[in-house]
Enzyme design. Sequence first.
Site, mmCIF file in Angstrom:
data_model
loop_
_atom_site.group_PDB
_atom_site.id
_atom_site.type_symbol
_atom_site.label_atom_id
_atom_site.label_comp_id
_atom_site.label_asym_id
_atom_site.label_seq_id
_atom_site.Cartn_x
_atom_site.Cartn_y
_atom_site.Cartn_z
ATOM 1 N N ASP A 1 34.953 29.300 15.909
ATOM 2 C CA ASP A 1 34.216 29.868 17.039
ATOM 3 C C ASP A 1 33.658 31.224 16.604
ATOM 4 O OD1 ASP A 1 33.233 30.786 19.428
ATOM 5 O OD2 ASP A 1 35.054 30.459 20.589
ATOM 6 N N HIS A 2 32.466 31.202 15.998
ATOM 7 C CA HIS A 2 31.880 32.389 15.384
ATOM 8 C C HIS A 2 30.531 32.737 16.001
ATOM 9 C CE1 HIS A 2 33.893 33.543 11.386
ATOM 10 N NE2 HIS A 2 34.774 32.852 12.082
ATOM 11 N N GLY B 1 40.725 37.962 16.719
ATOM 12 C CA GLY B 1 39.323 38.063 16.361
ATOM 13 C C GLY B 1 39.009 38.906 15.142
ATOM 14 N N GLU B 2 37.707 38.978 14.847
ATOM 15 C CA GLU B 2 37.186 39.769 13.734
ATOM 16 C C GLU B 2 35.992 40.605 14.215
ATOM 17 O OE1 GLU B 2 36.436 36.266 13.413
ATOM 18 O OE2 GLU B 2 38.438 35.710 12.748
#
Length: 322
Positions: A37-38, A106-107
Site C-alpha cells: 500500500d504505497h 509507515g515510511e
Amino acid sequence: MAEFGYTLMCEQTPARQLVDFAARAEQAGFDYAVISDHYFPWVEEMGHSPYAWSVLGAAAQATARLPLMTYVTCPIMRYHPAVVAQKAATMGVLSNGRFTLGLGAGENLNEHVIGEGWPSADTRHRMLREAVQIIRELFSGGYVTYQGEFYDVDSAKLYDLPDDPVRIAIAASGSRSAQLAAEYGDILVINDPMPDVVRTFADAGGSGKPVYGQLALSYDTDAEAARERAHRLWRWSGVGGWKVMAELPGPVNFDAAASTVRPEDVARSVPCGADVDAVVESVRAYLDGGYTHVALVQIGADQQEPFFAWAEKELLPALRRL
C-alpha cells in the site's frame, strides 16, 4: 502447516495487471495474496504505485478462494484510522470474509505527501497504538467517539460489516512494536527472519498467533539476467535496514542511498535464477524462526507469468514438502 503467499507488488505493476496476477496466483495454487500500500515506488525504475484499495476491490471479484491482505497499510497520516476501518470492513464484505487488514507505522516515502512532516519513531508507534484502538472499536459495530493524543473521532459508525470481524495484522521490527502487535493484533508481520522479535511477540501474549514474513526472489532461466533485474529493481532493500528505509522521503533518495549496492550484494538475500533449492533454503530460515506464512515477491512485472508457471509446477510442491 506453513502457508505460502504471493505478493501483489504495487510499486512495479500497473493496476490492471495486479488484478490479473491475483487471479493467476489463485490458479497457480498460492494459499493467499498480500498487497503493498504505497504512494511512491522505492526507486524510479519500478515505475508504478496504483491505489491498493481499488485494486483490492477488483481482486476480490476476480478471485473466489484466495485470502487477501494489505502488507501493510499505514493508518497514522495519509489515511485517518476511521477511514481505514471503513475500507477494511468493506473489503471484508466484498471478499466474503477473505480479507485481513495489515497495519504498520509507515515510511516517510509514502506519508510525507500530505505535508505534515514525519514524526519520530516513538511518536509513530504511539500514533499506531491509537489508530488500532479506533479501528478495533469501529469493527465492533457501535457508535464510536474518541478523543486521543493524535486523533479525534466524532460519533462514527460502520454500517457495512462482514459477518466476522476483519483480522488485524501488525508489522514489527523490534521489541516495542512486537509488544504492540501482541496486545492489539491477531497476526504478526515481519519481512525478514527475526526469531528474537518473534519470541518477544510470543512472550508478550502472541503465542499461537500466525507470523507472516516475505521473501523477494528473481526467477529467470538466465541466472545473470535474474541478478541484473534484482539489482536494478531491488537495490533499495540494501540501504541499511528499516531505521533508514522508514526515513528516506523519495525514490531519488533511495537511489542515492543504494548507489554503492552491488548486484552480488542483492543476490546474497534474493535468490536469483531457477534454483528451487535456493528458494526452499531461504524459506526454511523463516519456518525455523517461528513463521507460519511466507509471501513470495517475484521481482519484475514482466516476469510474473514465467514465475507462476514455475511456482505451480516446481516451487510450491517443493515448499510444501518442508
